[in-house]
Write a protein that holds these residues in place. Sequence first.
Motif: not given
Length: 131
Positions: A2, A4-5, A7, A55, A70-72, A121, A123
């Motif tokens: 991963i 980054h993520i 919210i 983040f 959510t974003h991944i 989501n 992605i």
Amino acid sequence: MIDHIGISVGNHEKSRGFYLSALAPLDISIVMEVTAQQTGNTAHTGFGNQGKPFFWISGRAATMAETTTTHIAFSAQSRAAVDAFYHAALSAGATDNGAPGLRPDYHENYYAAFIRDRDGNNIEAVCHHPA
């Protein structure tokens, strides 16, 4: 891996202040900010360390698909892998959320593609290496 993520948050400015304080003991601070004017939508704040945001918080947008929380982003070793991810995801039923290409607003070698999965989501696959 991963990369980054992210919210979604109800109040970007209040959440920005909250995370700035809460993450400081972990040596995590604001590394990058993207304004609503730059995105044409909502503001984003990237927290991280050593110059790398990992983040992200984003203000909520008005439309349903954009309020997904959510974003991944997954790391890709090459731009060709980003392209392959994008096409494979679309073939598997995802919808386009940003075709493969450079995103110089993030940095000069930021090459990414974005899709929405079947649940909405966001992605991403991203390569930070030069071509």
